[in-house]
Structures are given as C-alpha cells and as structure tokens.
Write a protein that holds these residues in place. Structure first.
Motif, PDB file in Angstrom:
ATOM      1  N   ALA A  49      30.939  68.676  -8.183  1.00 39.70           N
ATOM      2  CA  ALA A  49      32.229  68.754  -7.690  1.00 39.70           C
ATOM      3  C   ALA A  49      32.979  69.111  -7.279  1.00 39.70           C
ATOM      4  CB  ALA A  49      33.222  69.087  -9.749  1.00 39.70           C
ATOM      5  N   LEU A  50      32.655  70.895  -6.302  1.00 38.19           N
ATOM      6  CA  LEU A  50      33.399  71.696  -5.863  1.00 38.19           C
ATOM      7  C   LEU A  50      33.150  70.591  -4.584  1.00 38.19           C
ATOM      8  CD1 LEU A  50      32.719  75.201  -7.386  1.00 38.19           C
ATOM      9  CD2 LEU A  50      34.792  74.353  -6.684  1.00 38.19           C
ATOM     10  N   ALA A  51      31.890  70.359  -4.052  1.00 40.76           N
ATOM     11  CA  ALA A  51      31.430  69.973  -3.006  1.00 40.76           C
ATOM     12  C   ALA A  51      32.243  68.551  -2.706  1.00 40.76           C
ATOM     13  CB  ALA A  51      29.821  69.684  -2.589  1.00 40.76           C
ATOM     14  N   ALA A  52      31.865  67.453  -3.824  1.00 39.63           N
ATOM     15  CA  ALA A  52      33.004  66.552  -3.296  1.00 39.63           C
ATOM     16  C   ALA A  52      34.078  66.811  -3.199  1.00 39.63           C
ATOM     17  CB  ALA A  52      33.349  65.906  -4.996  1.00 39.63           C
ATOM     18  N   GLU A  53      34.715  68.216  -3.270  1.00 42.23           N
ATOM     19  CA  GLU A  53      35.859  68.360  -3.342  1.00 42.23           C
ATOM     20  C   GLU A  53      36.471  68.746  -1.869  1.00 42.23           C
ATOM     21  OE1 GLU A  53      40.149  67.554  -4.665  1.00 42.23           O
ATOM     22  OE2 GLU A  53      38.018  66.733  -5.533  1.00 42.23           O
ATOM     23  N   LEU A  54      36.050  70.113  -1.552  1.00 40.76           N
ATOM     24  CA  LEU A  54      35.345  71.001  -0.285  1.00 40.76           C
ATOM     25  C   LEU A  54      35.664  70.002   0.651  1.00 40.76           C
ATOM     26  CD1 LEU A  54      35.110  74.352  -2.041  1.00 40.76           C
ATOM     27  CD2 LEU A  54      37.312  73.637  -1.890  1.00 40.76           C
ATOM     28  N   GLY A  55      33.858  69.137   0.152  1.00 42.04           N
ATOM     29  CA  GLY A  55      33.260  68.828   1.762  1.00 42.04           C
ATOM     30  C   GLY A  55      34.268  67.192   1.675  1.00 42.04           C
ATOM     31  N   ALA A  56      34.990  66.687   1.588  1.00 35.60           N
ATOM     32  CA  ALA A  56      35.821  65.428   1.720  1.00 35.60           C
ATOM     33  C   ALA A  56      36.211  66.184   2.977  1.00 35.60           C
ATOM     34  CB  ALA A  56      36.956  65.234   1.082  1.00 35.60           C
TER      35      ALA A  56
END
Length: 286
Positions: A49-56
């Motif tokens: 979830a963090l990767a999806a949010e911070l990686g956008a």
C-alpha cells in the motif's frame, strides 16, 4: 501442489474508489503462525500500500528503504484495510505512515498494525559497498532440513510453511529434537515454491520467516512480534535467499531478534531487528 504466485495474490491491495489512500486487502489464513497472521506477511501488505501511494507519478518512490512496524493486536484471516498517510515527498526519498485495520468481534474496527516508513529508488544506490558482514556458510539446500520434517503439530500451528520453501541448516535445528545449541541462532535457505524471484517487498516478509530464535535457547513458546524495523539495502538477485536469525539477550520474557538476508551473489540485501515477547506454553494454554 503448485501455487500460482500466491504471495502476490495474497498480499494484493486495491485502492478504494472515492476514498483517497485507503486500500482493501484480504488476509489468507494459510499465512498464520500460531493464532495470528505472520508479522512479515502483514509488513509486506502494508509495504504494498505504501509503495502504491509513495510510488505514484514519475518521481515516485516505490522501494522500501526503512520500515518500522508496531503490532497492536493479533490479525486474523479475512478482510482488512490499509490507510496510508503521505508525510513527505522529497527528491530522493519519501516518508509515509500506514495503518492496517480489521473488523473486531463486535464489528468495530480494530487497528492491527501501525507503520512508519521511508521509501526511495534502490536502483539509485551506489555500487560502493564496504562491510565487515560475512555471508553465512551453510550446506546446499538439498542437504538442509525442509518443512516436511517438522512434527505434524508444529506444521498444524504454522500453516505458512505450506506457502514457502524453507530449508534449515542442520547445524541449527537441534532444538527440534530437544537439543538446542544455546547459541541463539537459526539459519536457512528461502524461496517461494511458485518460482517467483525475490524483490524488496518479499524481503519484508522474509525477515520474519524463520522459527523463533528463542527455540535455540531451549525456550519453545511462540514469540509474537511487538516491534519490527527492517532496512532494505539492495534489490536481491534471482535465486535462493539465505536467512540468519540471532539473539544475544533473552530476559524477562522478551528478546531481540536480528535478521540478515543474503542473496545468491553473496550480497547483504536486508537487515532487521525486532522485539518479541515469548509466550510460554503455560501462558498459551490460559
């Protein structure tokens, strides 16, 4: 049985429409250890979830560098949500917080896990590595002890063993036959049975994959994690991972457990430290 990318499917998160930074997931019961879902698996879910949010976006940061988790209550199989709060977006790293929640027995939401993490791009890391750490020396995987050798009651309490290919170094499994070494160390080889190669999100699970290192001290109760901090140092090369868990101090029913993960090129790709409370058999029975 052949599993089809179980890890990716069973740690998947789906962003909820109309609710920014809220992700739905479903925790599979086969990742349980003792009474709850494995702490490393939960960390991987929160990491996704963090990767999806911070990686956008073009300048997003999708790789975990440092991630600290506090385990607030025992997670169960079933639906869960992960809410992400972006705290800072920088040029080289971004920082975010995440909270994993589930419905409790009375239907109200219960927080299971709280995470604070820094993400970046591991491909930007320099190749200059200076370390005194040495990769563990172990027999090849085919000469190590697989999960099929574990007692049936142990496998029943740890169904996640059916989701992974874990081979323990024979020199560190004396505890299984009542002869712990007392050194406080367990080593083993790890891979996923479906042939999926390791990546940074998988490393978040692997730091918590071995049996409790307290077993090698002759203390056989389960050891639920209270806090776990993981540093991912590099993207792992394809192939087997070598995992070492160790402790130097067990006191008052608590121990620290240090982990190192080495890839097939002898590179140290992740390190972690956790604080765990050892639940003695007489406590578990209460």
């Amino acid at each position: 049985m052949t599993h089809t990318r179980d890890f990716d499917r069973e740690t998947a998160v789906v962003r909820r429409a109309g609710e920014p930074a809220v992700y739905d997931t479903d925790l599979h019961g086969d990742w349980k250890v003792g009474k709850g879902i494995n702490g490393g698996l939960l960390l991987s879910v929160a990491g996704r979830a963090l990767a999806a949010e911070l990686g956008a976006g073009e300048d997003g940061h999708a790789d975990p560098f440092s991630i600290s988790a506090y385990y607030l209550s025992t997670s169960a199989a079933g639906p869960a949500t992960v809410t992400v709060d972006t705290l800072r977006r920088g040029r080289s790293v971004s920082t975010g917080a995440a909270s994993l929640r589930q419905p409790g027995e009375d239907g109200t939401e219960v927080e299971r896990l709280r995470v604070l993490a820094t993400f970046g791009d591991l491909d930007d890391h320099l190749d200059d590595v200076r370390t005194s750490a040495k990769p563990p020396r172990m027999p090849p995987p085919e000469e190590c002890v697989g999960a099929e050798s574990a007692p049936p009651e142990f496998r029943a309490d740890a169904p996640l063993l059916g989701r992974v290919d874990l081979r323990l170094d024979p020199a560190t499994v004396g505890w299984a036959v009542g002869a712990p070494s007392g050194k406080g160390e367990i080593r083993g080889w790890f891979r996923l049975p479906e042939g999926r190669e390791p990546d940074p999100l998988l490393l978040l699970m692997v730091v918590d994959i071995l049996p409790p290192v307290s077993f090698d001290l002759g203390v056989y109760g389960w050891a639920p994690t209270l806090e776990l901090t993981t540093h991912v140092r590099a993207k792992p090369a394809p192939g087997w991972l070598r995992v070492v868990h160790s402790t130097r101090n067990f006191a008052g029913g608590y121990l620290e457990e240090d982990a190192e993960i080495w890839d097939s090129t002898d590179r140290l790709v992740a390190q972690s430290r956790q604080l765990a409370r050892v639940r003695m058999p007489q406590e578990t029975a209460r």
